[in-house]
Design a protein around this motif. Structure first.
Motif, PDB file in Angstrom:
ATOM      1  N   THR A 179       0.751  -1.236   0.001  1.00 22.59           N
ATOM      2  CA  THR A 179       0.007  -0.090  -0.114  1.00 22.59           C
ATOM      3  C   THR A 179       0.958   1.263   0.159  1.00 22.59           C
ATOM      4  O   THR A 179       2.025   1.104   0.412  1.00 22.59           O
ATOM      5  N   MET A 180       0.232   2.300  -0.484  1.00 21.73           N
ATOM      6  CA  MET A 180       1.078   3.500  -0.317  1.00 21.73           C
ATOM      7  C   MET A 180       0.678   4.409   1.026  1.00 21.73           C
ATOM      8  O   MET A 180       1.426   5.337   1.107  1.00 21.73           O
ATOM      9  N   THR A 181      -0.063   4.187   1.729  1.00 16.83           N
ATOM     10  CA  THR A 181      -0.454   4.826   2.935  1.00 16.83           C
ATOM     11  C   THR A 181       0.087   4.126   4.212  1.00 16.83           C
ATOM     12  O   THR A 181      -0.194   4.350   5.223  1.00 16.83           O
ATOM     13  N   HIS A 182       0.863   2.926   3.968  1.00 15.99           N
ATOM     14  CA  HIS A 182       1.250   2.211   4.967  1.00 15.99           C
ATOM     15  C   HIS A 182       2.087   2.951   6.214  1.00 15.99           C
ATOM     16  O   HIS A 182       2.101   3.098   7.161  1.00 15.99           O
ATOM     17  N   PRO A 241      -2.546  21.811  -2.036  1.00 19.12           N
ATOM     18  CA  PRO A 241      -3.006  22.938  -2.933  1.00 19.12           C
ATOM     19  C   PRO A 241      -4.347  22.569  -3.021  1.00 19.12           C
ATOM     20  O   PRO A 241      -4.775  21.338  -3.292  1.00 19.12           O
ATOM     21  N   PRO A 242      -5.378  23.414  -3.207  1.00 19.14           N
ATOM     22  CA  PRO A 242      -6.875  23.123  -3.432  1.00 19.14           C
ATOM     23  C   PRO A 242      -7.034  22.182  -4.711  1.00 19.14           C
ATOM     24  O   PRO A 242      -6.189  22.316  -5.544  1.00 19.14           O
ATOM     25  N   LYS A 243      -7.789  21.216  -4.747  1.00 26.02           N
ATOM     26  CA  LYS A 243      -8.063  20.377  -5.737  1.00 26.02           C
ATOM     27  C   LYS A 243      -8.410  21.374  -7.161  1.00 26.02           C
ATOM     28  O   LYS A 243      -7.612  20.854  -7.986  1.00 26.02           O
ATOM     29  N   GLU A 244      -9.103  22.338  -6.992  1.00 25.32           N
ATOM     30  CA  GLU A 244      -9.195  23.251  -8.321  1.00 25.32           C
ATOM     31  C   GLU A 244      -8.172  23.949  -8.819  1.00 25.32           C
ATOM     32  O   GLU A 244      -8.179  24.306 -10.062  1.00 25.32           O
ATOM     33  N   ASP A 245      -6.940  24.104  -8.092  1.00 27.36           N
ATOM     34  CA  ASP A 245      -5.750  24.641  -8.613  1.00 27.36           C
ATOM     35  C   ASP A 245      -4.668  23.815  -8.845  1.00 27.36           C
ATOM     36  O   ASP A 245      -3.661  24.212  -9.262  1.00 27.36           O
ATOM     37  N   TRP A 246      -4.723  22.243  -8.692  1.00 30.69           N
ATOM     38  CA  TRP A 246      -4.088  21.588  -8.956  1.00 30.69           C
ATOM     39  C   TRP A 246      -4.298  20.564 -10.219  1.00 30.69           C
ATOM     40  O   TRP A 246      -5.447  20.318 -10.686  1.00 30.69           O
ATOM     41  N   MET A 247      -3.179  20.232 -11.039  1.00 28.29           N
ATOM     42  CA  MET A 247      -3.223  19.545 -12.220  1.00 28.29           C
ATOM     43  C   MET A 247      -2.140  19.165 -12.692  1.00 28.29           C
ATOM     44  O   MET A 247      -1.022  19.684 -12.460  1.00 28.29           O
ATOM     45  N   PRO A 248      -1.987  17.699 -13.377  1.00 26.33           N
ATOM     46  CA  PRO A 248      -0.672  17.285 -13.881  1.00 26.33           C
ATOM     47  C   PRO A 248      -0.164  18.235 -14.984  1.00 26.33           C
ATOM     48  O   PRO A 248      -1.142  18.750 -15.752  1.00 26.33           O
ATOM     49  N   GLU A 249       0.867  17.956 -15.359  1.00 27.20           N
ATOM     50  CA  GLU A 249       1.416  18.643 -16.514  1.00 27.20           C
ATOM     51  C   GLU A 249       0.751  17.938 -17.789  1.00 27.20           C
ATOM     52  O   GLU A 249       0.522  18.726 -18.769  1.00 27.20           O
ATOM     53  N   GLU A 250       0.578  16.821 -17.705  1.00 21.95           N
ATOM     54  CA  GLU A 250      -0.075  16.036 -18.946  1.00 21.95           C
ATOM     55  C   GLU A 250      -1.493  15.866 -18.568  1.00 21.95           C
ATOM     56  O   GLU A 250      -1.672  14.819 -17.687  1.00 21.95           O
ATOM     57  N   PRO A 251      -2.560  16.141 -19.254  1.00 20.74           N
ATOM     58  CA  PRO A 251      -3.828  15.806 -19.023  1.00 20.74           C
ATOM     59  C   PRO A 251      -3.985  14.592 -19.382  1.00 20.74           C
ATOM     60  O   PRO A 251      -3.358  13.754 -20.328  1.00 20.74           O
ATOM     61  N   GLY A 252      -5.201  13.883 -19.078  1.00 26.40           N
ATOM     62  CA  GLY A 252      -5.636  12.552 -19.623  1.00 26.40           C
ATOM     63  C   GLY A 252      -5.573  11.392 -18.561  1.00 26.40           C
ATOM     64  O   GLY A 252      -5.467  11.726 -17.497  1.00 26.40           O
ATOM     65  N   GLU A 288     -15.889   8.638   2.246  1.00 25.83           N
ATOM     66  CA  GLU A 288     -14.754   9.678   1.834  1.00 25.83           C
ATOM     67  C   GLU A 288     -13.914   9.155   0.786  1.00 25.83           C
ATOM     68  O   GLU A 288     -13.387  10.180  -0.063  1.00 25.83           O
ATOM     69  N   ALA A 289     -13.619   7.987   0.643  1.00 28.45           N
ATOM     70  CA  ALA A 289     -12.808   7.562  -0.715  1.00 28.45           C
ATOM     71  C   ALA A 289     -13.461   7.770  -1.916  1.00 28.45           C
ATOM     72  O   ALA A 289     -12.663   8.318  -2.766  1.00 28.45           O
ATOM     73  N   ALA A 290     -14.626   7.411  -1.970  1.00 34.41           N
ATOM     74  CA  ALA A 290     -15.259   7.793  -3.277  1.00 34.41           C
ATOM     75  C   ALA A 290     -15.490   9.428  -3.646  1.00 34.41           C
ATOM     76  O   ALA A 290     -15.209   9.491  -4.727  1.00 34.41           O
ATOM     77  N   GLU A 291     -15.427  10.177  -2.576  1.00 30.44           N
ATOM     78  CA  GLU A 291     -15.524  11.468  -2.985  1.00 30.44           C
ATOM     79  C   GLU A 291     -14.317  12.058  -3.375  1.00 30.44           C
ATOM     80  O   GLU A 291     -14.264  12.991  -4.323  1.00 30.44           O
ATOM     81  N   ILE A 292     -13.094  11.521  -2.770  1.00 34.78           N
ATOM     82  CA  ILE A 292     -11.951  12.022  -3.216  1.00 34.78           C
ATOM     83  C   ILE A 292     -11.500  11.477  -4.670  1.00 34.78           C
ATOM     84  O   ILE A 292     -11.061  12.291  -5.490  1.00 34.78           O
ATOM     85  N   LEU A 293     -11.592  10.024  -4.865  1.00 34.37           N
ATOM     86  CA  LEU A 293     -11.625   9.517  -6.296  1.00 34.37           C
ATOM     87  C   LEU A 293     -12.531  10.245  -7.484  1.00 34.37           C
ATOM     88  O   LEU A 293     -11.818  10.536  -8.338  1.00 34.37           O
ATOM     89  N   GLU A 294     -13.453  10.576  -7.118  1.00 37.23           N
ATOM     90  CA  GLU A 294     -14.370  11.534  -7.951  1.00 37.23           C
ATOM     91  C   GLU A 294     -13.625  12.817  -8.309  1.00 37.23           C
ATOM     92  O   GLU A 294     -13.955  13.521  -9.380  1.00 37.23           O
ATOM     93  N   VAL A 317      -1.855  13.373  -0.997  1.00 31.26           N
ATOM     94  CA  VAL A 317      -0.568  13.807  -1.701  1.00 31.26           C
ATOM     95  C   VAL A 317       0.078  12.587  -2.290  1.00 31.26           C
ATOM     96  O   VAL A 317       0.493  12.707  -3.528  1.00 31.26           O
ATOM     97  N   LEU A 318      -0.227  11.457  -2.014  1.00 28.53           N
ATOM     98  CA  LEU A 318       0.386  10.160  -2.751  1.00 28.53           C
ATOM     99  C   LEU A 318      -0.399   9.754  -3.926  1.00 28.53           C
ATOM    100  O   LEU A 318       0.108   9.438  -5.051  1.00 28.53           O
ATOM    101  N   LEU A 319      -1.745  10.194  -3.880  1.00 27.93           N
ATOM    102  CA  LEU A 319      -2.419   9.795  -5.188  1.00 27.93           C
ATOM    103  C   LEU A 319      -1.992  10.929  -6.117  1.00 27.93           C
ATOM    104  O   LEU A 319      -2.135  10.496  -7.325  1.00 27.93           O
ATOM    105  N   ARG A 320      -1.858  12.227  -5.766  1.00 24.83           N
ATOM    106  CA  ARG A 320      -1.353  13.124  -6.703  1.00 24.83           C
ATOM    107  C   ARG A 320      -0.076  12.768  -7.265  1.00 24.83           C
ATOM    108  O   ARG A 320       0.293  12.913  -8.660  1.00 24.83           O
ATOM    109  N   ARG A 321       0.928  12.409  -6.392  1.00 24.89           N
ATOM    110  CA  ARG A 321       2.131  11.789  -6.802  1.00 24.89           C
ATOM    111  C   ARG A 321       2.173  10.522  -8.033  1.00 24.89           C
ATOM    112  O   ARG A 321       2.896  10.565  -8.779  1.00 24.89           O
ATOM    113  N   LEU A 322       1.338   9.826  -7.571  1.00 30.03           N
ATOM    114  CA  LEU A 322       0.999   8.275  -8.291  1.00 30.03           C
ATOM    115  C   LEU A 322       0.365   9.067  -9.705  1.00 30.03           C
ATOM    116  O   LEU A 322       0.950   8.432 -10.680  1.00 30.03           O
TER     117      LEU A 322
END
Length: 226
Positions: A3-6, A87-98, A117-123, A169-174
């Motif tokens: 897991t990434m959250t261990h 950073p707030p979700k609306e201000d974050w984005m990876p360099e490559e969309p998709g 909570e997990a479903a809301e974050i993933l959405e 944080v780890l989800l965004r890094r992934l």
């Protein structure tokens, strides 16, 4: 690692364990100093035959309880600091969309606040993830045995990434570190890839020569990226 959250998440019962060890350790030390004559019951025979062992046990339990509570406090402080720096979700984005990845499974169960909570974050990151497939662990006895005490469990492309709680944080890094598998469809919007962008270009009607043309009418005041 499975897991990434261990390293980020502590077992839910750890604070209780730390408090219990501290309370018992201090209680034994207090009894060793004040005596046990006033107790309505008798202590084990080893209490009277080997008092030094009980004192050593009390010191170990007290020290262990303090160490556990210190670790819990330190982890909670790091989590709060990380949330402030995120950073707030609306201000974050990876360099490559998709979209990244091929499959996204969430093992869940009924009456599970962490699952919601997990479903809301993933959405919130749906623009970069495949469609979420929810699997009720009670549909398979094997899943109950495997994940019964740690739902929600998030598996991406067959590999378990999160248990219990999603670390954004780890989800965004992934997401950033993974290659794009499905490029975003061509858009008639402003070209911005931000999740919050609501820009839509308007199309003109057929001109006087009955030829279908399309021209930009700007964002129509809908773009949130300006």
């Amino acid at each position: 690692m499975s897991t990434m959250t261990h390293k980020e998440e502590l077992p839910h019962g750890l604070p209780f364990l730390g408090n219990s060890m501290l309370f018992l350790g201090l209680g034994i030390l207090a009894l060793s100093l004040t005596g046990t004559e006033w107790l309505p019951f008798h202590m084990p025979r080893s209490w009277y035959q080997s008092p030094s062992i009980w004192k050593l046990l009390a010191l170990c339990m007290t020290g262990g309880g303090i160490a556990i509570l210190k670790q819990v406090s330190s982890t909670e402080m790091r989590d709060r600091e990380r949330k402030r720096q995120l950073p707030p979700k609306e201000d974050w984005m990876p360099e490559e969309p998709g979209q990244r990845f091929e499959t996204l499974l969430v093992y869940t169960k009924e009456n599970c606040p962490l699952c919601e909570e997990a479903a809301e974050i993933l959405e919130d990151y749906a623009a970069y993830l495949p469609e979420i497939e929810f699997v009720d662990i009670y549909s398979d006895p094997g899943l109950i045995e495997q994940f019964g005490t740690c739902v929600p469990v998030v598996a991406i492309d067959g590999k378990i990434r999160f248990r219990g709680r999603i670390n954004e944080v780890l989800l965004r890094r992934l997401i950033v570190a993974s290659p794009v598998t499905i490029a975003p469809a061509a858009s008639s919007g402003c070209g911005c890839n931000k999740q919050s962008c609501g820009c839509k270009r308007q199309k003109s009607s057929i001109d006087s020569n009955s030829e279908s043309t399309s021209q930009s009418a700007g964002c129509g005041g809908q773009c949130k990226c300006a």
